[in-house]
Design an enzyme around this catalytic site. Structure first.
Site: not given
Ligand code: SAJ
Length: 419
Positions: A202, A242, A256
């Site tokens: 996780k 890749r 998260c």
């Molecule tokens: N973000 C970026 N660039 C990106 C992707 C995201 O700057 O390319 C930022 C977003 O704006 C945000 C943060 O990252 O501020 C997190 O957003 P996110 O959409 O990546 O993730 P969360 O926190 O909403 O949800 C994550 C997810 N984990 C993964 O994708 C590996 C989700 O599947 C998990 O269940 C969740 O964390 C959790 O509960 O742990």
């Protein structure tokens, strides 16, 4: 099975409702009377498609009951928050309190599942220890397992059912029992391992994303130094079969990805250097955004900045750990006035304004959150409200041609290419 789900937050409530709608009798427990009343009244958060209908249905047919206290059950599921302390160590107080709250009701033959995201070793060292202190053998008398959620806010129900899961028990019997319990509603593949590996998996998923985003953010800073466009560069690089570089932005928020890597840094005792550095890079992005704003305006003191979006990411109403909060705090510390607008956030730690009021008289507008509503903004109309038609787009989401032709100067994070 009679299942007691402790903690009716954004994972506990849908988990309880799904268990209830798939043949189990469920008691949903929360220590907050207000949370329980809210759930009774609304059925849960409106922004989660299908959730309110599901919750109302199972409450009505009696397969889900809400309570302030746990009770005797066949299985217990713990869904509590695990925030980080000031010193970035995991705060396990909610998990410990919830475990203690179920112990008077746990008896031989029960299954206890920890869903909360925790540092590796928590099920074995913290939960098992509490069970043992109660006089039960955590490997023989009860079955203990970890089953972390992996769902994306805004798609909870769909992902709880369809995304593959990882689960692991302290013993093979516990692993098999947790699989059986969840397979009542999980359609995704359930991958089985031991409890500590499940906890580790996780955390590495979210840390992978944090490190990748930190890489993208570092590339954004280098691109600004080179006077090129990082978005163009990443798009081209990602055509390689890749390569999959994530998107740069104003920082990483939410409870998260902005939190979980610290749990690995904590147990790493100085050896999880890459993850610690990624956290530092992403946490520094709000400073980078404000420094950029300062360069654009000369000085920030006395200037008005309009902030578009305070949620941590697009199309959700959650401002926890949002980079917008840091940006606003930094603007304030530099003597700038600010006003923020967010069409999704209902409960805000900061004062929010209507769109027009936020933009009125602004010297600079900063777009922080990639809400879909911002694609529909009318730059012509907004141009009549602001003092300066200058916008800093930290997500590269605005249509540059549309905004430029309405007299705006559009500056994009990671892009200083001459045009
Ligand atoms: N973000 C970026 N660039 C990106 C992707 C995201 O700057 O390319 C930022 C977003 O704006 C945000 C943060 O990252 O501020 C997190 O957003 P996110 O959409 O990546 O993730 P969360 O926190 O909403 O949800 C994550 C997810 N984990 C993964 O994708 C590996 C989700 O599947 C998990 O269940 C969740 O964390 C959790 O509960 O742990």
């Amino acid at each position: 099975m009679k299942v007691c789900v402790v903690g009716l937050g954004y994972i506990g409530l849908p988990t309880a409702a799904l268990m209830a709608s798939h043949g189990n009798i469920v008691v949903g427990v929360d220590i907050s009377k207000r949370a329980i009343e809210d759930i009774r009244r609304t059925g849960g958060p409106a922004e989660e498609p299908g959730l309110q209908k599901l919750v109302k249905g199972v409450l009505k047919d009696g397969s889900l009951r809400l309570s302030l206290k746990p009770e005797k059950s066949d299985a217990f599921i713990l869904c509590l928050p695990t925030p980080v302390n000031e010193d970035k160590t995991a705060d396990l107080s909610y998990v410990v309190a919830a475990t203690k709250s179920i112990l008077p009701f746990v008896k031989k033959g029960n299954l206890v599942v920890l869903e909360s995201t925790v540092p590796p070793g928590t099920t074995e060292k913290v939960v098992a220890k509490l069970v043992k202190a109660k006089g039960l053998d955590p490997r023989k008398d009860v079955d203990l397992a970890h089953a972390p959620e992996r769902v994306l806010p805004g798609k909870l129900l769909d992902e709880l059912v369809n995304v593959d899961r990882v689960m692991g028990g302290l013993t093979d019997r516990a692993t098999e029992r947790v699989r059986k319990l969840y397979s009542s509603y999980v359609k995704g593949k359930i991958m089985l391992t031991d409890a500590t590996t499940a906890e580790f998996v996780k955390l590495i998923e979210n840390s992978y994303r944090d490190v990748n985003i930190a890489f993208a953010n570092e590339l954004a800073i280098l691109s600004e130094m080179l006077a090129i466009n990082v978005w163009e560069a990443i798009e081209i690089a990602n055509h390689h079969p890749r390569v999959d570089i994530h998107r740069p932005g104003p920082g990483v928020g939410g409870h998260c990805i902005a939190v979980d890597p610290y749990f690995l840094v904590e147990i790493g005792e100085g050896r999880a250097e890459l993850m610690a550095q990624a956290r530092a890079i992403n946490s520094h992005m709000p400073q980078h955004v404000v420094a950029k704003a300062e360069r654009l305006l000369g000085r920030l003191k006395g200037k008005k900045v309009a902030v578009l979006g305070i949620a941590y990411k697009g199309n959700v109403g959650d401002p926890r750990e949002s980079p917008a909060l840091d940006v606003i705090q930094l603007l304030e510390s530099k003597g700038a006035k600010w006003a923020a607008y967010d069409p999704h956030v209902k409960y805000s730690p900061l004062k929010l304004s209507a769109l027009e009021a936020a933009l009125k008289g602004a010297d600079l507008t900063i777009l922080i959150t990639d809400h879909r509503e911002f694609l529909e903004l009318e730059p012509k109309e907004l141009g009549n409200l602001v003092k300066g038609r200058l916008i800093l787009d930290t997500r590269r989401m605005l249509d540059r041609a549309k905004w430029t032709s309405a007299g705006w100067r559009v500056v994009c994070l990671g892009d200083s290419k001459k045009r």
